[in-house]
Design an enzyme around this catalytic site. Sequence first.
Site, mmCIF file in Angstrom:
data_model
loop_
_atom_site.group_PDB
_atom_site.id
_atom_site.type_symbol
_atom_site.label_atom_id
_atom_site.label_comp_id
_atom_site.label_asym_id
_atom_site.label_seq_id
_atom_site.Cartn_x
_atom_site.Cartn_y
_atom_site.Cartn_z
ATOM 1 N N GLY A 227 0.839 -1.189 0.000
ATOM 2 C CA GLY A 227 0.000 0.000 0.000
ATOM 3 C C GLY A 227 0.872 1.236 0.000
ATOM 4 N N THR A 229 3.159 4.542 1.191
ATOM 5 C CA THR A 229 4.304 4.765 2.074
ATOM 6 C C THR A 229 3.821 5.304 3.423
ATOM 7 O OG1 THR A 229 5.678 5.171 0.141
ATOM 8 C CG2 THR A 229 6.538 5.951 2.238
ATOM 9 N N ALA A 230 2.788 6.153 3.405
ATOM 10 C CA ALA A 230 2.279 6.725 4.666
ATOM 11 C C ALA A 230 1.772 5.613 5.590
ATOM 12 C CB ALA A 230 1.165 7.721 4.367
ATOM 13 N N THR A 231 0.997 4.678 5.049
ATOM 14 C CA THR A 231 0.500 3.575 5.879
ATOM 15 C C THR A 231 1.663 2.679 6.305
ATOM 16 O OG1 THR A 231 -1.568 3.651 4.639
ATOM 17 C CG2 THR A 231 -1.207 1.723 6.000
ATOM 18 N N GLY A 232 2.613 2.474 5.414
ATOM 19 C CA GLY A 232 3.791 1.669 5.751
ATOM 20 C C GLY A 232 4.499 2.208 6.986
ATOM 21 N N GLU A 249 5.715 -3.413 0.816
ATOM 22 C CA GLU A 249 5.785 -3.029 -0.602
ATOM 23 C C GLU A 249 5.004 -1.729 -0.734
ATOM 24 O OE1 GLU A 249 7.586 -4.482 -2.723
ATOM 25 O OE2 GLU A 249 7.757 -6.595 -2.203
ATOM 26 N N CYS A 283 1.640 -0.212 -8.949
ATOM 27 C CA CYS A 283 2.773 0.283 -8.166
ATOM 28 C C CYS A 283 4.021 0.413 -9.014
ATOM 29 C CB CYS A 283 3.010 -0.638 -6.978
ATOM 30 S SG CYS A 283 3.088 -2.364 -7.434
HETATM 31 P P1 NAD Z 1 -3.289 2.405 1.518
HETATM 32 O O1 NAD Z 1 -1.993 2.422 2.241
HETATM 33 O O2 NAD Z 1 -4.224 3.520 1.731
HETATM 34 O O3 NAD Z 1 -4.118 1.100 1.899
HETATM 35 C C1 NAD Z 1 -3.573 -0.198 1.768
HETATM 36 C C2 NAD Z 1 -4.189 -1.104 2.807
HETATM 37 O O4 NAD Z 1 -3.772 -0.682 4.110
HETATM 38 C C3 NAD Z 1 -5.711 -1.103 2.837
HETATM 39 O O5 NAD Z 1 -6.155 -2.430 3.054
HETATM 40 C C4 NAD Z 1 -6.035 -0.222 4.044
HETATM 41 O O6 NAD Z 1 -7.263 -0.508 4.653
HETATM 42 C C5 NAD Z 1 -4.910 -0.574 4.966
HETATM 43 N N1 NAD Z 1 -4.611 0.449 5.977
HETATM 44 C C6 NAD Z 1 -4.883 1.758 5.954
HETATM 45 N N2 NAD Z 1 -4.405 2.365 7.070
HETATM 46 C C7 NAD Z 1 -3.823 1.409 7.812
HETATM 47 C C8 NAD Z 1 -3.113 1.400 9.041
HETATM 48 N N3 NAD Z 1 -2.929 2.506 9.742
HETATM 49 N N4 NAD Z 1 -2.600 0.240 9.470
HETATM 50 C C9 NAD Z 1 -2.757 -0.892 8.758
HETATM 51 N N5 NAD Z 1 -3.418 -0.959 7.593
HETATM 52 C C10 NAD Z 1 -3.942 0.182 7.114
HETATM 53 O O7 NAD Z 1 -2.917 2.212 -0.004
HETATM 54 P P2 NAD Z 1 -3.931 2.100 -1.254
HETATM 55 O O8 NAD Z 1 -4.447 3.465 -1.515
HETATM 56 O O9 NAD Z 1 -4.888 0.985 -1.062
HETATM 57 O O10 NAD Z 1 -2.947 1.626 -2.418
HETATM 58 C C11 NAD Z 1 -2.272 2.527 -3.246
HETATM 59 C C12 NAD Z 1 -0.831 2.644 -2.841
HETATM 60 O O11 NAD Z 1 -0.241 1.346 -2.740
HETATM 61 C C13 NAD Z 1 -0.005 3.368 -3.863
HETATM 62 O O12 NAD Z 1 0.858 4.266 -3.212
HETATM 63 C C14 NAD Z 1 0.799 2.288 -4.546
HETATM 64 O O13 NAD Z 1 2.002 2.688 -5.105
HETATM 65 C C15 NAD Z 1 0.982 1.305 -3.457
HETATM 66 N N6 NAD Z 1 1.167 -0.030 -4.005
HETATM 67 C C16 NAD Z 1 2.395 -0.595 -3.899
HETATM 68 C C17 NAD Z 1 2.623 -1.846 -4.438
HETATM 69 C C18 NAD Z 1 3.955 -2.509 -4.333
HETATM 70 O O14 NAD Z 1 4.057 -3.693 -4.589
HETATM 71 N N7 NAD Z 1 4.993 -1.811 -3.923
HETATM 72 C C19 NAD Z 1 1.581 -2.512 -5.072
HETATM 73 C C20 NAD Z 1 0.344 -1.911 -5.154
HETATM 74 C C21 NAD Z 1 0.146 -0.670 -4.603
#
Ligand code: NAD
Length: 480
Positions: A227, A229-232, A249, A283
Amino acid sequence: MSDFPTGLSEAELLDRVQAPEGEGREILDAATREVLGRAPVQTAEDLDDAIARAKAAQPGWEALGHEKRIELLLAVADAIEANAEGLAHLLSREQGKPLNGPNARFEVGACSAWLRANAATVLEPQILIDDENLHAELVYKAAGVVGAISPWNWPMMISIWQIGPSLRMGNTVVIKPSEYTPLCVLAMVSIMNEVLPADVLIGISGGREVGASLAAHPDVAKIMFTGSTATGRKIIESSAGNLARLTLELGGNDAGIVLPGTDAQAIAQDLFWGAFINTGQTCAAMKRLYVHDSVYDDVVDALAEVAAQMPMGVGLDENNVLGPLQNKAQFDIVSGLVEDAKAHGARIVTGGEPAAELGELFYRPTIVADVTDGVAIVDEEQFGPVLPVIRYSDVDDAFARANAAEVGLGASVWSSDPEEAAQHATRMQSGTVWINSHGGLHPMLPFGGVKGSGYGLEFGVEGLKSVAVTQVVSRPGRKS
Ligand code: NAD
């Protein structure tokens, strides 16, 4: 061997997983904005219960051994394949991606392919020392319960990337799909559970707070997260509490560099798909393209020509290969970045506006020229059907600008002379670099980012290692 159901329709799959009438949260069809179904709304208590069940099931699953788990993973791949068309329809409507092109059918096919690769990958114990005095081996064991948190862009495939290796190594998995695309993932999990023993794989449907609780849970040994970077960053913080191991990722802002003298026509189609796969919501898609002055106009024109003739529309129409943005927030990010680029004097070669006649969330495939670093559309991840093309005159300068980003997921170098491109490739600061293509993934090749794109590798042997814990087994050597 297994008697899993075959050929379930989209409606039958939906009925298996959606909340009862009058309950749950409405999920819209991304293209038509009609109500598609009702996502179950699960709570922190449901999550606690799921983790407790997964924890109780884990020792038995691990004790089955590799051979039996391989057999079951192959059967799971067969079960997904046997229901591929219904799953692809549900995915297409919920996510928005068309059935055809590198989209919904492709994604469901990749789920089976990745599971089969997980089944075929072997992670042997490693003999570290074997001499007169000492015999020591490194063995890989299950970590325990894996918490999987997946995004909305490739919801099923990325979930499988998290689930497949984890199950293969003897972990049990609790998966929380994105709140934007829960139904297709829950439907796939329900098909998988026709084959798997009870509680080895549990899907939880909830929002960000449920994701946060899963990441922080004391009984979770490992988090697989894909997901933003902020959530990461938040997940890293919560791992200070439970010491969960992490594979992160995260987002990217992949650069491509076209070297001097490259034949624009020869690369235009591949450049386009490198950037616009899944309507740009990928991504590891190309998100900024640096083109040498000598071929700049040719590349811009060739790309615009390809972009302008790609059919976009409702995913269930077999003709289309581009779809809508998945959600309004992402649509607003994409249109905002294009408007900002216009305000900074960028030239819109094609597109540059919503395709309102197709529906609320459609945005025309857009090529933005005469734009440079420092403008948000170049510096930030657009995650949509938009590619900024930046002119450069000095090759070293192009690499410096490509590497200035805080993220480093993928990158590519393009040239009519692939040998020349290969000489430059490792200058890119990214987890993967492609030559004359962008974004192609292979289940046996390790995939992961550097810098702000996260850490940990998925796929292949490295992917199995990342969902295992190691143990050194040491005993007296040969002379005793
Ligand atoms: P996101 O971080 O908003 O959400 C991803 C997941 O995390 C969702 O299931 C969400 O409910 C969950 N989440 C949200 N806040 C959380 C928290 N505080 N703790 C734990 N889980 C939480 O990302 P998104 O908008 O769903 O996806 C888009 C982003 O993901 C883009 O920045 C994209 O580049 C990245 N992405 C990366 C890859 C990769 O393999 N590197 C692949 C796909 C998407």
